[in-house]
Write a protein that holds these residues in place. Structure first.
Motif, PDB file in Angstrom:
ATOM      1  N   GLN A 149       0.810  -1.221   0.000  1.00 26.67           N
ATOM      2  CA  GLN A 149       0.000   0.000   0.000  1.00 26.67           C
ATOM      3  C   GLN A 149       0.842   1.270   0.000  1.00 26.67           C
ATOM      4  O   GLN A 149       0.311   2.360   0.183  1.00 26.67           O
ATOM      5  N   VAL A 150       2.133   1.119  -0.208  1.00 27.27           N
ATOM      6  CA  VAL A 150       3.010   2.286  -0.242  1.00 27.27           C
ATOM      7  C   VAL A 150       3.839   2.240  -1.520  1.00 27.27           C
ATOM      8  O   VAL A 150       4.384   1.199  -1.889  1.00 27.27           O
ATOM      9  N   TYR A 151       3.916   3.381  -2.183  1.00 21.20           N
ATOM     10  CA  TYR A 151       4.731   3.469  -3.392  1.00 21.20           C
ATOM     11  C   TYR A 151       5.502   4.779  -3.353  1.00 21.20           C
ATOM     12  O   TYR A 151       4.919   5.857  -3.227  1.00 21.20           O
ATOM     13  N   ARG A 152       6.812   4.682  -3.371  1.00 16.53           N
ATOM     14  CA  ARG A 152       7.708   5.842  -3.422  1.00 16.53           C
ATOM     15  C   ARG A 152       7.405   6.852  -2.309  1.00 16.53           C
ATOM     16  O   ARG A 152       7.433   8.049  -2.499  1.00 16.53           O
ATOM     17  N   GLY A 153       7.098   6.323  -1.145  1.00 16.72           N
ATOM     18  CA  GLY A 153       6.935   7.158   0.037  1.00 16.72           C
ATOM     19  C   GLY A 153       5.526   7.608   0.347  1.00 16.72           C
ATOM     20  O   GLY A 153       5.300   8.240   1.382  1.00 16.72           O
ATOM     21  N   LEU A 154       4.554   7.301  -0.515  1.00 14.52           N
ATOM     22  CA  LEU A 154       3.175   7.765  -0.294  1.00 14.52           C
ATOM     23  C   LEU A 154       2.204   6.597  -0.144  1.00 14.52           C
ATOM     24  O   LEU A 154       2.355   5.562  -0.800  1.00 14.52           O
ATOM     25  N   HIS A 155       1.202   6.789   0.710  1.00 13.28           N
ATOM     26  CA  HIS A 155       0.182   5.764   0.929  1.00 13.28           C
ATOM     27  C   HIS A 155      -0.777   5.730  -0.256  1.00 13.28           C
ATOM     28  O   HIS A 155      -1.282   6.774  -0.680  1.00 13.28           O
ATOM     29  N   THR A 156      -1.051   4.543  -0.735  1.00 16.31           N
ATOM     30  CA  THR A 156      -1.913   4.394  -1.921  1.00 16.31           C
ATOM     31  C   THR A 156      -3.175   3.600  -1.629  1.00 16.31           C
ATOM     32  O   THR A 156      -3.913   3.249  -2.554  1.00 16.31           O
ATOM     33  N   GLY A 157      -3.446   3.314  -0.355  1.00 21.16           N
ATOM     34  CA  GLY A 157      -4.620   2.513  -0.011  1.00 21.16           C
ATOM     35  C   GLY A 157      -5.394   3.092   1.149  1.00 21.16           C
ATOM     36  O   GLY A 157      -5.162   4.222   1.582  1.00 21.16           O
ATOM     37  N   ILE A 158      -6.336   2.306   1.668  1.00 23.36           N
ATOM     38  CA  ILE A 158      -7.117   2.663   2.846  1.00 23.36           C
ATOM     39  C   ILE A 158      -6.833   1.609   3.905  1.00 23.36           C
ATOM     40  O   ILE A 158      -7.120   0.414   3.702  1.00 23.36           O
ATOM     41  N   TYR A 159      -6.246   2.026   5.011  1.00 24.31           N
ATOM     42  CA  TYR A 159      -5.952   1.097   6.099  1.00 24.31           C
ATOM     43  C   TYR A 159      -7.170   0.980   7.000  1.00 24.31           C
ATOM     44  O   TYR A 159      -7.782   1.986   7.392  1.00 24.31           O
ATOM     45  N   ASP A 160      -7.543  -0.241   7.329  1.00 24.46           N
ATOM     46  CA  ASP A 160      -8.685  -0.489   8.210  1.00 24.46           C
ATOM     47  C   ASP A 160      -8.248  -0.255   9.652  1.00 24.46           C
ATOM     48  O   ASP A 160      -7.579  -1.095  10.253  1.00 24.46           O
ATOM     49  N   GLY A 161      -8.618   0.901  10.193  1.00 24.11           N
ATOM     50  CA  GLY A 161      -8.197   1.265  11.539  1.00 24.11           C
ATOM     51  C   GLY A 161      -8.660   0.307  12.616  1.00 24.11           C
ATOM     52  O   GLY A 161      -8.134   0.316  13.734  1.00 24.11           O
ATOM     53  N   PHE A 162      -9.632  -0.560  12.305  1.00 26.88           N
ATOM     54  CA  PHE A 162     -10.132  -1.490  13.311  1.00 26.88           C
ATOM     55  C   PHE A 162      -9.118  -2.588  13.630  1.00 26.88           C
ATOM     56  O   PHE A 162      -9.263  -3.308  14.612  1.00 26.88           O
ATOM     57  N   TYR A 163      -8.077  -2.717  12.797  1.00 26.80           N
ATOM     58  CA  TYR A 163      -7.004  -3.648  13.135  1.00 26.80           C
ATOM     59  C   TYR A 163      -6.308  -3.234  14.422  1.00 26.80           C
ATOM     60  O   TYR A 163      -5.692  -4.067  15.094  1.00 26.80           O
ATOM     61  N   ARG A 164      -6.376  -1.957  14.746  1.00 25.04           N
ATOM     62  CA  ARG A 164      -5.718  -1.455  15.956  1.00 25.04           C
ATOM     63  C   ARG A 164      -6.738  -1.032  17.006  1.00 25.04           C
ATOM     64  O   ARG A 164      -6.446  -0.244  17.901  1.00 25.04           O
ATOM     65  N   GLU A 165      -7.925  -1.588  16.901  1.00 26.29           N
ATOM     66  CA  GLU A 165      -9.008  -1.246  17.827  1.00 26.29           C
ATOM     67  C   GLU A 165      -8.606  -1.550  19.266  1.00 26.29           C
ATOM     68  O   GLU A 165      -7.989  -2.574  19.555  1.00 26.29           O
ATOM     69  N   GLY A 166      -8.958  -0.643  20.141  1.00 26.42           N
ATOM     70  CA  GLY A 166      -8.672  -0.829  21.555  1.00 26.42           C
ATOM     71  C   GLY A 166      -7.375  -0.208  22.002  1.00 26.42           C
ATOM     72  O   GLY A 166      -7.118  -0.104  23.205  1.00 26.42           O
ATOM     73  N   GLU A 167      -6.543   0.221  21.058  1.00 23.83           N
ATOM     74  CA  GLU A 167      -5.293   0.877  21.431  1.00 23.83           C
ATOM     75  C   GLU A 167      -5.541   2.334  21.824  1.00 23.83           C
ATOM     76  O   GLU A 167      -6.608   2.889  21.557  1.00 23.83           O
ATOM     77  N   THR A 168      -4.542   2.931  22.438  1.00 19.28           N
ATOM     78  CA  THR A 168      -4.596   4.342  22.797  1.00 19.28           C
ATOM     79  C   THR A 168      -3.501   5.084  22.059  1.00 19.28           C
ATOM     80  O   THR A 168      -2.328   4.702  22.145  1.00 19.28           O
ATOM     81  N   MET A 169      -3.870   6.109  21.315  1.00 22.17           N
ATOM     82  CA  MET A 169      -2.866   6.931  20.650  1.00 22.17           C
ATOM     83  C   MET A 169      -2.067   7.706  21.690  1.00 22.17           C
ATOM     84  O   MET A 169      -2.632   8.183  22.677  1.00 22.17           O
ATOM     85  N   ALA A 170      -0.772   7.841  21.455  1.00 19.03           N
ATOM     86  CA  ALA A 170       0.064   8.577  22.399  1.00 19.03           C
ATOM     87  C   ALA A 170      -0.284  10.056  22.422  1.00 19.03           C
ATOM     88  O   ALA A 170      -0.056  10.744  23.423  1.00 19.03           O
ATOM     89  N   VAL A 171      -0.836  10.561  21.332  1.00 17.77           N
ATOM     90  CA  VAL A 171      -1.153  11.981  21.236  1.00 17.77           C
ATOM     91  C   VAL A 171      -2.413  12.317  22.024  1.00 17.77           C
ATOM     92  O   VAL A 171      -3.169  11.440  22.443  1.00 17.77           O
ATOM     93  N   SER A 172      -2.615  13.605  22.204  1.00 15.18           N
ATOM     94  CA  SER A 172      -3.846  14.119  22.808  1.00 15.18           C
ATOM     95  C   SER A 172      -4.478  15.100  21.842  1.00 15.18           C
ATOM     96  O   SER A 172      -3.797  15.725  21.023  1.00 15.18           O
ATOM     97  N   THR A 173      -5.780  15.249  21.924  1.00 20.46           N
ATOM     98  CA  THR A 173      -6.505  16.186  21.079  1.00 20.46           C
ATOM     99  C   THR A 173      -7.736  16.687  21.808  1.00 20.46           C
ATOM    100  O   THR A 173      -8.386  15.917  22.531  1.00 20.46           O
ATOM    101  N   ASP A 174      -8.062  17.950  21.610  1.00 18.65           N
ATOM    102  CA  ASP A 174      -9.264  18.471  22.267  1.00 18.65           C
ATOM    103  C   ASP A 174     -10.550  17.994  21.596  1.00 18.65           C
ATOM    104  O   ASP A 174     -11.646  18.325  22.047  1.00 18.65           O
TER     105      ASP A 174
END
Length: 456
Positions: free
Chosen positions: A350-375
């Motif tokens: 899904q990557v070609y020459r440094g750029l994403h060319t697909g859609i990643y199913d975020g549910f593969y990482r379901e239940g994780e916590t992002m290190a970042v914070s957002t309001d």
């Protein structure tokens, strides 16, 4: 049949790119986004939206409304830049730029353009009678300070919406099927007594000593907190000259943990460090809260609708020129960061020459916590909220860096803006047409709140 909104986006891709570039050029920091907010407000007014400026006690916050009744869909825009980041678009410019300036190292210029495009496109559908309801675009300042949406939530500005949607630039196209870290940010101002550092230093009480002792305590504290905790600080005032014992000094802390309850416990421990430092140095101190931000409350129903819309829209189609630009930028990305992105997002093929060319199913990482914070977290606890990321920089590019800034001022970001606007439009159309999904989102919202409350 193509909707009026989709036809509008396709016909106005250049205009949406201009919005992104204009805000990128303004590069204004939190609560100072005067030109950026006024520019967006004028766009919405010209499009027939009712615009309220300076809401929730913030000059650069706004609400732009179109249509009436329900379903009522809200879109969250951000447009603040980061201090001290370059607006250079090449490594060579970065080297020779002598004066650090603000820069869009988190891509909020592209975020604002995508949300603006989505809002204007939805209005086209409403105007032509293809959907019935209301859309509101919330201009949310100071996300990097984690201030804007919290104040807007406290003012009740989101409460009339049935759902809230937003997006964010990234190196990967994916839906947020994860939560984020909660955060508290605050400034500790110490006051002591001045003295001549050579003649009578014993008569002085150094506020800077208090700051440094507090920081030493915080660094020892790191051993005794859970792995998810992050503690970072900057000294904003350390005195004027070394031969005068500093009467005043200040340190600004940001602390993160997986939920608000843990953050409050950690905050009390940090407060004790300040108290201990003040006792040791015979100084006094005051605490000023800058932000107190919740973790994101997920909504699986909205996440599924967003993922459907992302797959229907597809990833941006990159040109040869964009690939060449991406390759030049990628040369400056650490190989470890590239490998980490490939591993975490399962990017094989899904990557070609440094750029994403697909859609990643975020549910593969379901239940994780992002290190970042957002309001966005503060909004998500008031109204069901769904968020996705869209490709606008090279794989592995670290956020809050000149690499991110460079890409977000390029046609790569402009392509991402068009894609994200289409995803927002498609998602809104699904919700307007199928009210059951809004009801399900509301039920999921209450369920998730209950689960979280029982946990803590």
């Amino acid at each position: 049949m193509t909707s009026e909104g989709m036809t509008w986006i396709k016909a106005n891709e250049k205009f949406l790119g201009e919005i992104s570039d204009t805000i990128w050029g303004y590069a204004e920091t939190g609560l100072k986004e005067y030109r950026s907010s006024a520019y967006l407000e004028d766009i919405f007014e010209k499009a027939g939206f009712t615009v309220r400026r300076g809401v929730a006690g913030m000059e650069t916050a706004f609400v732009a409304e179109y249509g009436c009744g329900h379903p009522h869909i809200g879109l969250l825009a951000e447009y603040d830049a980061l201090p001290g980041l370059s607006q250079a678009v090449s490594h060579e410019q970065k080297i020779y730029e002598k004066v650090p300036c603000a820069g869009h190292g988190c891509g909020h210029n592209a975020l604002a353009a995508a949300v603006t495009g989505g809002g204007l496109a939805i209005a086209q559908d409403i105007q032509k009678g293809q959907v019935k309801g209301k859309v509101t675009v919330f201009g949310c300042p100071a996300e990097e300070l984690l201030i804007g949406k919290g104040r807007m939530a406290e003012a009740g500005l989101f409460d009339e919406c049935d759902v809230l949607l937003s997006c964010h630039p990234n190196d990967v196209n994916y839906v947020w099927a994860r939560t984020s870290n909660a955060v508290w940010s605050g400034k500790f101002s110490f006051t002591g007594r001045t003295a001549h550092a050579a003649i009578d230093p014993y008569n002085g009480r150094s506020a800077l000593d208090a700051v440094e002792l507090m920081n030493v305590g915080a660094n020892y504290l790191r051993e005794h907190v859970t792995p998810d905790v992050r503690i970072h600080y900057v000294i904003t005032n350390g005195g004027e000259v070394p031969n005068v014992v500093p009467k005043s000094a200040q340190v600004w802390y940001t602390i993160r943990a997986q939920n608000r309850e843990s953050v409050q416990t950690l905050k009390a421990r940090i407060q004790n460090l300040a108290l201990g430092a003040s006792i040791m140095t015979e100084t006094t101190f005051e605490t000023e809260t800058v932000s107190d931000c919740s973790d994101v409350l997920r909504n699986k129903v909205l996440e599924q609708v967003l993922l459907e819309s992302m797959k229907e829209t597809g990833a941006p189609v990159w040109t040869e020129e964009e690939y060449r630009f991406a390759e030049r930028i990628s040369e400056n990305v650490a190989e470890g960061l590239k490998r980490k992105a490939h591993s975490e997002y399962h990017l094989d093929g899904q990557v070609y020459r440094g750029l994403h060319t697909g859609i990643y199913d975020g549910f593969y990482r379901e239940g994780e916590t992002m290190a970042v914070s957002t309001d966005v977290g503060d909004a998500s606890w008031r109204v069901p909220t769904g968020v996705f990321s869209f490709a606008s920089t090279v794989i592995g590019s670290p956020g809050h860096s000149w690499l991110y800034t460079s890409c977000c001022g390029s046609s790569i970001a402009r392509k991402g803006v068009s894609m994200a606007a289409q995803v927002l439009l498609r998602t809104a159309e699904k919700l307007y047409e199928d009210h059951k999904r809004i009801i399900m989102a509301a039920e999921e919202f209450k369920k998730e709140q209950t689960v979280r409350e029982e946990m803590f």
